[in-house]
Design a protein around this motif. Structure first.
Motif, PDB file in Angstrom:
ATOM      1  N   VAL A  47       7.024  -0.637   5.597  1.00 32.86           N
ATOM      2  CA  VAL A  47       8.224   0.088   5.169  1.00 32.86           C
ATOM      3  C   VAL A  47       7.906   0.974   3.960  1.00 32.86           C
ATOM      4  O   VAL A  47       8.251   2.161   3.936  1.00 32.86           O
ATOM      5  N   VAL A  48       7.247   0.408   2.960  1.00 27.53           N
ATOM      6  CA  VAL A  48       6.908   1.181   1.757  1.00 27.53           C
ATOM      7  C   VAL A  48       5.977   2.340   2.118  1.00 27.53           C
ATOM      8  O   VAL A  48       6.157   3.461   1.647  1.00 27.53           O
ATOM      9  N   LEU A  49       4.994   2.080   2.958  1.00 26.62           N
ATOM     10  CA  LEU A  49       4.048   3.126   3.351  1.00 26.62           C
ATOM     11  C   LEU A  49       4.770   4.242   4.102  1.00 26.62           C
ATOM     12  O   LEU A  49       4.535   5.430   3.834  1.00 26.62           O
ATOM     13  N   ALA A  50       5.662   3.883   5.014  1.00 33.47           N
ATOM     14  CA  ALA A  50       6.405   4.887   5.784  1.00 33.47           C
ATOM     15  C   ALA A  50       7.299   5.741   4.887  1.00 33.47           C
ATOM     16  O   ALA A  50       7.493   6.930   5.150  1.00 33.47           O
ATOM     17  N   GLN A  51       7.826   5.144   3.825  1.00 42.40           N
ATOM     18  CA  GLN A  51       8.721   5.880   2.926  1.00 42.40           C
ATOM     19  C   GLN A  51       7.988   6.739   1.915  1.00 42.40           C
ATOM     20  O   GLN A  51       8.571   7.680   1.385  1.00 42.40           O
ATOM     21  N   THR A  52       6.753   6.433   1.626  1.00 42.66           N
ATOM     22  CA  THR A  52       6.068   7.118   0.526  1.00 42.66           C
ATOM     23  C   THR A  52       4.923   8.026   0.960  1.00 42.66           C
ATOM     24  O   THR A  52       4.462   8.830   0.153  1.00 42.66           O
ATOM     25  N   VAL A  53       4.471   7.933   2.183  1.00 39.38           N
ATOM     26  CA  VAL A  53       3.307   8.712   2.605  1.00 39.38           C
ATOM     27  C   VAL A  53       3.729   9.868   3.502  1.00 39.38           C
ATOM     28  O   VAL A  53       4.408   9.671   4.507  1.00 39.38           O
ATOM     29  N   ASP A  54       3.315  11.061   3.102  1.00 45.13           N
ATOM     30  CA  ASP A  54       3.612  12.255   3.895  1.00 45.13           C
ATOM     31  C   ASP A  54       2.512  12.534   4.913  1.00 45.13           C
ATOM     32  O   ASP A  54       2.785  12.877   6.053  1.00 45.13           O
ATOM     33  N   ARG A  55       1.262  12.405   4.468  1.00 46.03           N
ATOM     34  CA  ARG A  55       0.146  12.645   5.378  1.00 46.03           C
ATOM     35  C   ARG A  55      -1.020  11.738   4.994  1.00 46.03           C
ATOM     36  O   ARG A  55      -1.165  11.346   3.841  1.00 46.03           O
ATOM     37  N   ILE A  56      -1.816  11.436   5.999  1.00 39.88           N
ATOM     38  CA  ILE A  56      -2.992  10.592   5.787  1.00 39.88           C
ATOM     39  C   ILE A  56      -4.228  11.422   6.104  1.00 39.88           C
ATOM     40  O   ILE A  56      -4.325  12.011   7.180  1.00 39.88           O
ATOM     41  N   THR A  57      -5.151  11.466   5.163  1.00 38.02           N
ATOM     42  CA  THR A  57      -6.375  12.237   5.349  1.00 38.02           C
ATOM     43  C   THR A  57      -7.451  11.372   5.998  1.00 38.02           C
ATOM     44  O   THR A  57      -7.322  10.146   6.083  1.00 38.02           O
ATOM     45  N   THR A  58      -8.519  12.006   6.410  1.00 37.26           N
ATOM     46  CA  THR A  58      -9.651  11.288   6.983  1.00 37.26           C
ATOM     47  C   THR A  58     -10.241  10.327   5.963  1.00 37.26           C
ATOM     48  O   THR A  58     -10.603   9.194   6.298  1.00 37.26           O
ATOM     49  N   LEU A  59     -10.318  10.758   4.717  1.00 35.37           N
ATOM     50  CA  LEU A  59     -10.847   9.884   3.669  1.00 35.37           C
ATOM     51  C   LEU A  59      -9.950   8.665   3.455  1.00 35.37           C
ATOM     52  O   LEU A  59     -10.445   7.565   3.205  1.00 35.37           O
ATOM     53  N   ASP A  60      -8.628   8.847   3.577  1.00 35.08           N
ATOM     54  CA  ASP A  60      -7.705   7.707   3.501  1.00 35.08           C
ATOM     55  C   ASP A  60      -8.020   6.696   4.595  1.00 35.08           C
ATOM     56  O   ASP A  60      -8.075   5.489   4.348  1.00 35.08           O
ATOM     57  N   VAL A  61      -8.230   7.190   5.806  1.00 33.86           N
ATOM     58  CA  VAL A  61      -8.519   6.308   6.942  1.00 33.86           C
ATOM     59  C   VAL A  61      -9.826   5.557   6.704  1.00 33.86           C
ATOM     60  O   VAL A  61      -9.909   4.342   6.936  1.00 33.86           O
ATOM     61  N   ILE A  62     -10.838   6.252   6.204  1.00 28.04           N
ATOM     62  CA  ILE A  62     -12.127   5.609   5.928  1.00 28.04           C
ATOM     63  C   ILE A  62     -11.958   4.535   4.858  1.00 28.04           C
ATOM     64  O   ILE A  62     -12.432   3.401   5.018  1.00 28.04           O
ATOM     65  N   ALA A  63     -11.291   4.886   3.758  1.00 32.69           N
ATOM     66  CA  ALA A  63     -11.088   3.923   2.666  1.00 32.69           C
ATOM     67  C   ALA A  63     -10.296   2.711   3.148  1.00 32.69           C
ATOM     68  O   ALA A  63     -10.651   1.562   2.849  1.00 32.69           O
TER      69      ALA A  63
END
Length: 180
Positions: A47-63
């Protein structure tokens, strides 16, 4: 320091204290109750992630993938190192429905330190390179949920083996406890 950073630090500190206490005390093994925390953390994190994240980068996915692998690995290790014993105290509301209890002790706390140090390191590196989702509160909660869920899976598996495939409330024999 931003408000988000301070809130993340306070959340992490509160969880460390609470989980540290739980690592050092004997807790009844009750499957339904053990799943409560991972489920609640997972829902809150999503829920928190859905409310606060606009886009996810490739580096986010790797991390997040690296952090998830560490969280799952440490959760499995925690489930594996947990000491399991029959409940020896008089039955109480706390132990109702369980005949076994477990704890991970100081080794469990050491494993938590591995999670924390690796998380801080990965988050700092990711944030320095423009990936901020990995250090968000929602991601922290999801990774903790993954850790706790893996611990429960391993602990339940061990418990089933100890009691010969029966329910987690069956009492193990002294011989079966020697292998844990």
């Amino acid at each position: 320091m931003t408000l988000s950073t301070i809130l993340n630090a306070l959340l992490l500190l509160a969880l460390i204290v609470w989980l540290g206490y739980r690592q050092s005390t004997w807790r009844p093994i009750r499957s339904g109750r053990m799943w409560r925390m991972p489920i609640l953390l997972g829902i809150a994190g999503a829920v928190v992630l859905a409310q606060t994240v606009d886009r996810i980068t490739t580096l986010d996915v790797i991390a997040l993938t690296v952090e998830a692998a560490i969280s799952l690995g440490v959760g499995a290790a925690m489930g594996r190192i947990a000491r399991i014993r029959p409940i020896v105290a008089q039955p109480s509301v706390r132990t109702e429905g369980a005949s076994l209890e477990s704890r991970t002790g100081w080794w469990g706390m050491a494993l938590w330190l591995i999670v924390i140090v690796s998380r801080v390191g990965i988050d700092l590196a990711a944030a320095a390179n423009g990936a901020f989702v990995a250090s968000s509160t929602g991601a922290i909660l999801l990774l903790l949920a993954a850790n706790r869920a893996m611990r429960v899976l391993v602990l339940e598996s061990r418990t089933r083996r100890l009691v010969g495939g029966g329910s987690d409330t069956a009492a193990p024999t002294a011989r079966s406890m020697m292998g844990s």
